[in-house]
Design a protein around this motif. Structure first.
Motif, PDB file in Angstrom:
ATOM      1  N   LEU A 178      38.494  45.299  40.238  1.00  0.00           N
ATOM      2  CA  LEU A 178      39.854  44.814  40.402  1.00  0.00           C
ATOM      3  C   LEU A 178      39.993  44.183  41.780  1.00  0.00           C
ATOM      4  O   LEU A 178      39.543  44.745  42.780  1.00  0.00           O
ATOM      5  N   GLY A 179      40.594  43.011  41.827  1.00  0.00           N
ATOM      6  CA  GLY A 179      40.754  42.310  43.096  1.00  0.00           C
ATOM      7  C   GLY A 179      39.816  41.134  43.247  1.00  0.00           C
ATOM      8  O   GLY A 179      40.062  40.232  44.045  1.00  0.00           O
ATOM      9  N   GLN A 239      39.355  38.209  41.878  1.00  0.00           N
ATOM     10  CA  GLN A 239      40.087  37.347  40.965  1.00  0.00           C
ATOM     11  C   GLN A 239      40.333  35.980  41.595  1.00  0.00           C
ATOM     12  O   GLN A 239      40.044  35.764  42.770  1.00  0.00           O
ATOM     13  N   ARG A 289      46.975  44.979  35.068  1.00  0.00           N
ATOM     14  CA  ARG A 289      47.732  43.867  35.636  1.00  0.00           C
ATOM     15  C   ARG A 289      48.668  44.350  36.742  1.00  0.00           C
ATOM     16  O   ARG A 289      48.798  43.699  37.793  1.00  0.00           O
ATOM     17  N   ARG A 308      48.302  46.954  38.685  1.00  0.00           N
ATOM     18  CA  ARG A 308      47.498  47.273  39.866  1.00  0.00           C
ATOM     19  C   ARG A 308      47.046  46.000  40.583  1.00  0.00           C
ATOM     20  O   ARG A 308      47.000  45.959  41.827  1.00  0.00           O
ATOM     21  N   ALA A 309      46.734  44.964  39.821  1.00  0.00           N
ATOM     22  CA  ALA A 309      46.322  43.686  40.424  1.00  0.00           C
ATOM     23  C   ALA A 309      47.485  43.052  41.183  1.00  0.00           C
ATOM     24  O   ALA A 309      47.298  42.486  42.265  1.00  0.00           O
ATOM     25  N   ASN A 330      47.487  42.186  45.158  1.00  0.00           N
ATOM     26  CA  ASN A 330      47.751  40.836  45.664  1.00  0.00           C
ATOM     27  C   ASN A 330      48.983  40.799  46.567  1.00  0.00           C
ATOM     28  O   ASN A 330      48.989  40.114  47.596  1.00  0.00           O
TER      29      ASN A 330
END
Length: 206
Positions: free
Chosen positions: A39-40, A42, A168, A170-171, A175
């Protein structure tokens, strides 16, 4: 001179967000990292580790760095909200109205007894937040992911979310935290430079 410095600072900031030109071998090595799918990693940069912090890293080191990133991001989100709120002129009931926003608040609060009482309350809040926002060893719960400090006490409907929505959410937090870290840095830097970037030419600390 000030305008030249601002232009150079903006150019440097833009360069910092631009992906570095790397050889095919370097790109292949990054893509082959065991953390490339975390995660991250992206758009638009994907898995980007220009300092090589994750080179030869294990899962424990990654989790430690992710914990630090989440913590700094969460604190920065609160900092941006607080900075802009006080800069707008809003104060909590009973809060001294003559205390300026920005860094000038620290000096002003330290000059009066009421102000020093507020600083003590802030310190106690920081200590309490540091204690609460961590895995509770005494709780019979297990964190769902790095940064999950609910400890079985807070939910807000999280357990009813689908796996896709959880990922989503957590993303989005990650961000927003990254943006907030850059945001508070920019706000504080401009305050120290004496250059307002806020509507109406407001310059906190003055």
């Amino acid at each position: 001179m000030m305008k030249t410095a601002c232009v150079l600072a903006l150019a440097g900031s833009a360069a910092a967000f631009a992906p570095a030109q790397q050889s095919t071998g370097a790109n292949t090595a990054l893509a082959a990292s065991p953390f490339a799918g975390e995660l991250g990693a992206q758009a638009p940069l994907g898995f980007w580790d220009p300092l090589g912090l994750l080179k030869d890293a294990d899962q424990n080191k990654f989790d430690t760095l992710r914990t630090m990133e989440l913590k700094h991001g969460r604190v920065s989100m609160l900092a941006v909200v607080g900075y802009l709120t006080t800069a707008s002129g809003y104060r909590f009931p009973g809060y001294p109205e003559d205390v300026p926003a920005g860094f000038g608040a620290w000096h002003a609060l330290g000059e009066t007894q009421d102000g020093r009482s507020i600083l003590v309350q802030m310190a106690l809040f920081f200590v309490l937040a540091e204690i609460v926002n961590r895995d509770a060893e005494w709780a019979d719960t297990e964190a769902e992911f790095v940064g999950d400090y609910r400890n079985g006490a807070i939910d807000y409907g999280w357990d009813r979310f689908s796996d896709a929505k959880k990922l989503r959410t957590r993303a989005v937090e990650l961000n927003n935290g990254r943006a907030a870290m850059m945001g508070i840095w920019g706000l504080v830097t401009h305050e120290m430079m004496g250059v307002s970037i806020l509507p109406g030419g407001v310059l906190p600390g003055n």
